[in-house]
Design an enzyme around this catalytic site. Structure first.
Site, mmCIF file in Angstrom:
data_model
loop_
_atom_site.group_PDB
_atom_site.id
_atom_site.type_symbol
_atom_site.label_atom_id
_atom_site.label_comp_id
_atom_site.label_asym_id
_atom_site.label_seq_id
_atom_site.Cartn_x
_atom_site.Cartn_y
_atom_site.Cartn_z
ATOM 1 C CG ASN A 37 44.968 41.622 40.701
ATOM 2 O OD1 ASN A 37 44.478 41.318 39.620
ATOM 3 N ND2 ASN A 37 45.357 42.864 40.990
ATOM 4 N NE ARG A 147 48.557 53.844 47.944
ATOM 5 C CZ ARG A 147 48.641 52.748 47.196
ATOM 6 N NH1 ARG A 147 48.773 51.574 47.770
ATOM 7 N NH2 ARG A 147 48.559 52.806 45.885
ATOM 8 C CE1 TYR A 159 51.029 49.150 43.905
ATOM 9 C CE2 TYR A 159 51.716 50.831 45.470
ATOM 10 C CZ TYR A 159 50.796 49.911 45.022
ATOM 11 O OH TYR A 159 49.612 49.787 45.685
ATOM 12 C CG ASP A 222 52.067 50.123 49.393
ATOM 13 O OD1 ASP A 222 53.076 49.482 49.776
ATOM 14 O OD2 ASP A 222 51.040 49.577 48.957
ATOM 15 C CG HIS A 224 53.896 47.587 46.115
ATOM 16 N ND1 HIS A 224 54.002 46.619 45.154
ATOM 17 C CD2 HIS A 224 52.583 47.625 46.460
ATOM 18 C CE1 HIS A 224 52.800 46.107 44.913
ATOM 19 N NE2 HIS A 224 51.921 46.689 45.701
ATOM 20 C CD GLU A 248 50.374 49.111 52.213
ATOM 21 O OE1 GLU A 248 49.816 50.218 52.145
ATOM 22 O OE2 GLU A 248 50.004 48.116 51.565
ATOM 23 C CD GLU A 274 49.434 44.970 49.585
ATOM 24 O OE1 GLU A 274 48.918 46.020 49.994
ATOM 25 O OE2 GLU A 274 49.914 44.840 48.450
ATOM 26 N NE ARG A 295 47.827 47.920 53.859
ATOM 27 C CZ ARG A 295 46.773 48.107 53.079
ATOM 28 N NH1 ARG A 295 45.555 48.145 53.588
ATOM 29 N NH2 ARG A 295 46.923 48.250 51.778
ATOM 30 C CG HIS A 324 44.789 44.595 50.515
ATOM 31 N ND1 HIS A 324 44.935 43.538 49.647
ATOM 32 C CD2 HIS A 324 45.420 45.640 49.948
ATOM 33 C CE1 HIS A 324 45.633 43.929 48.602
ATOM 34 N NE2 HIS A 324 45.949 45.193 48.762
ATOM 35 C CG ASP A 328 43.562 43.578 43.899
ATOM 36 O OD1 ASP A 328 44.035 44.706 43.653
ATOM 37 O OD2 ASP A 328 43.961 42.868 44.825
ATOM 38 C CD GLU A 351 44.238 49.770 49.935
ATOM 39 O OE1 GLU A 351 44.354 48.654 50.480
ATOM 40 O OE2 GLU A 351 44.958 50.149 48.999
ATOM 41 C CD1 TRP A 414 55.683 45.926 40.116
ATOM 42 C CD2 TRP A 414 54.064 44.943 41.328
ATOM 43 N NE1 TRP A 414 54.532 46.670 39.969
ATOM 44 C CE2 TRP A 414 53.515 46.093 40.701
ATOM 45 C CE3 TRP A 414 53.252 44.166 42.143
ATOM 46 C CZ2 TRP A 414 52.194 46.487 40.857
ATOM 47 C CZ3 TRP A 414 51.932 44.550 42.308
ATOM 48 C CH2 TRP A 414 51.410 45.711 41.652
HETATM 49 C C1 GCO Z 1 47.576 48.305 48.221
HETATM 50 C C2 GCO Z 1 48.237 47.280 47.398
HETATM 51 C C3 GCO Z 1 47.622 46.979 46.075
HETATM 52 C C4 GCO Z 1 48.345 45.814 45.419
HETATM 53 C C5 GCO Z 1 47.360 45.028 44.653
HETATM 54 C C6 GCO Z 1 47.949 43.851 43.943
HETATM 55 O O1 GCO Z 1 48.199 48.737 49.165
HETATM 56 O O2 GCO Z 1 46.431 48.600 47.938
HETATM 57 O O3 GCO Z 1 49.612 47.396 47.438
HETATM 58 O O4 GCO Z 1 47.496 48.081 45.222
HETATM 59 O O5 GCO Z 1 49.370 46.246 44.602
HETATM 60 O O6 GCO Z 1 46.374 44.595 45.533
HETATM 61 O O7 GCO Z 1 46.949 43.094 43.374
HETATM 62 MG MG MG Z 2 49.985 47.834 49.560
#
Ligand code: GCO
Ligand code: MG
Length: 414
Positions: A37, A147, A159, A222, A224, A248, A274, A295, A324, A328, A351, A414
């Site tokens: 992505n 989630r 996020y 998550d 993040h 996560e 991920e 993940r 994951h 994307d 997921e 991020w």
């Molecule tokens: C998740 C992820 C995604 C990412 C994304 C970035 O847990 O699914 O955090 O949402 O943010 O894959 O491209």
């Molecule tokens: Mg994630």
């Protein structure tokens, strides 16, 4: 039987995808996902400019040797671009092998260990009413795990929470943004973040969700990558009463030792990986039992060959899969995860963010959702075919993941 052609296809039916098509001299076609992505063209170039010519004439049956050739054979190894490229080759070769055998891929990976794969959906809302409606929508469709991501008072964008989503909508969150009116983006959008506000807000949200939806629903969250180790430890501890399936990525993932601190303070199960692309990113996490779920995506971690080894290694330590699966990951990468997840013993959860109708017109899939579970289907191979003519109607359009700043303007994860 050898590889006669390999072609990289970049298409954007709703969002960007990079696909590898491998053809054998007797006409079998295998598909692989190489989508990264916001960095799609780097992988397309790595494949198209450096690997494809070495694929021509190779024996399609030698999947392990081909994997070693492109991994061990490259002096500059690992990294998301390299490993997504190798993943696409690996997936396409497994697709061909299973098609030639006339069986769905999971049969070559040991056969089914379960009847279906439990999935979790993404429920989000800018406030509690919107979040609750989103959860209700998934529960009504039969999901058993969701989630939870929610807006934080005082922050403009958070996020996992779409600015435009409506409750019950089939697909609502794509973090990569195009430019104005859908034109190519020239740079990432900027979002804001305040850990103090987040840490005060999130436990109250989980308290409300548990009260409204009861103890049976599996809840995930998550972080993040946004917290320091001690902040993450506080979060994990404060969420204990709400019995999470997992928390996560609460700290930046490259620091494996950070997770030790969270672990020492909390029994909340932890998931990470991920953004990882190799078993070596997990070495300490797995051998020291610092996480509960892996993940990684098949697409970003070197394909089925590498993911199977990683998950077998994790299984020795009682650690399970949580592959994951956002939008994307293309439907091809998703199918690869489903075949692998059906076959391995230490599957945990999958997921699942359904792709848009436009994406699914271009990628025709055999996998199916039924009351909270996915099954890869019985079509020989991976069970996904790309409609190349339709794909050509959706040209690549640059889109980037956001960057994040704290309220004082400094850059944050991020
Ligand atoms: C998740 C992820 C995604 C990412 C994304 C970035 O847990 O699914 O955090 O949402 O943010 O894959 O491209
Ligand atoms: Mg994630």
């Amino acid at each position: 039987m050898s590889i006669s052609n390999a072609e990289v296809i970049v298409t954007s039916p709703g969002r960007n995808f990079v696909t590898l098509k491998i053809t054998t001299d007797d006409g079998f076609v295998g598909w692989g996902d190489a989508t990264l992505n916001g960095r799609e063209l780097s992988v397309a170039s790595y494949l198209g400019d450096h690997l494809v010519s070495a694929l021509i004439g190779r024996d399609e049956n030698r999947i392990e040797d081909t994997w070693q050739y492109f991994y061990r054979g490259a002096y500059w190894r690992r990294g998301p671009v390299t490993m997504a490229a190798i993943a696409a080759i690996d997936m396409a070769l497994w697709d061909i092998k299973a098609k030639r055998a006339g069986v769905p891929l999971y049969q070559l990976l040991g056969g089914a260990s379960r009847d279906g794969l439990r999935v979790y959906a993404h429920a989000s809302g800018s406030d509690y009413a919107a979040l609750s409606a989103a959860i209700r929508g998934y529960v009504d469709q039969g999901y058993t795990a969701v989630r939870i991501q929610t807006g934080v008072p005082g922050l403009n964008s958070v996020y996992g929470v779409s600015a435009t989503a409506k409750p019950g909508q089939k697909y609502d969150y794509e973090p990569a943004h195009r430019g104005v009116d859908g034109a190519a983006a020239t740079r990432p959008q900027e979002e804001d973040w305040d850990t103090h506000a987040y840490l005060n807000h999130i436990p109250q949200v989980f308290a409300q969700v548990r009260e409204e939806f009861g103890p049976g629903l599996r809840l995930l969250h998550d972080g993040h990558h946004r917290l320091s180790p001690i902040e993450a430890a506080r979060l994990a501890k404060s969420l204990e009463p709400y019995d999470l399936f997992w928390l996560e990525d609460s700290t930046p993932a490259e620091d494996q030792e950070a997770v030790r601190l969270i672990r020492q303070h909390s029994t909340t199960p932890l998931a990470t990986g991920e953004v990882f692309n190799s078993v070596f990113d997990y070495q300490t996490l797995i051998t020291d039992r610092l996480i509960d779920y892996v993940r990684s995506a098949v697409t970003h971690t070197g394909g089925i060959t590498a993911m199977k080894k990683l998950l077998d290694f994790a299984g020795i330590y009682g650690i399970r899969s949580g592959m994951h699966g956002p939008t994307d990951i293309s439907p091809i990468g998703m199918a690869a995860a489903l075949h692998l997840g059906l076959a391995i013993h230490n599957f945990g959860i999958q997921e699942y963010m359904p792709h848009s109708d436009t994406t699914l017109e271009v990628f025709r899939t055999s996998y199916a959702f039924d009351r909270g579970f996915l099954h890869p289907g019985e079509t020989p191979g991976l069970g996904v075919e790309l409609d190349e003519e339709l794909a050509a109607q959706y040209p690549y359009t640059a889109a980037y993941l956001p960057v994040n700043r704290l309220l004082d303007g400094s850059l944050h994860d991020w």
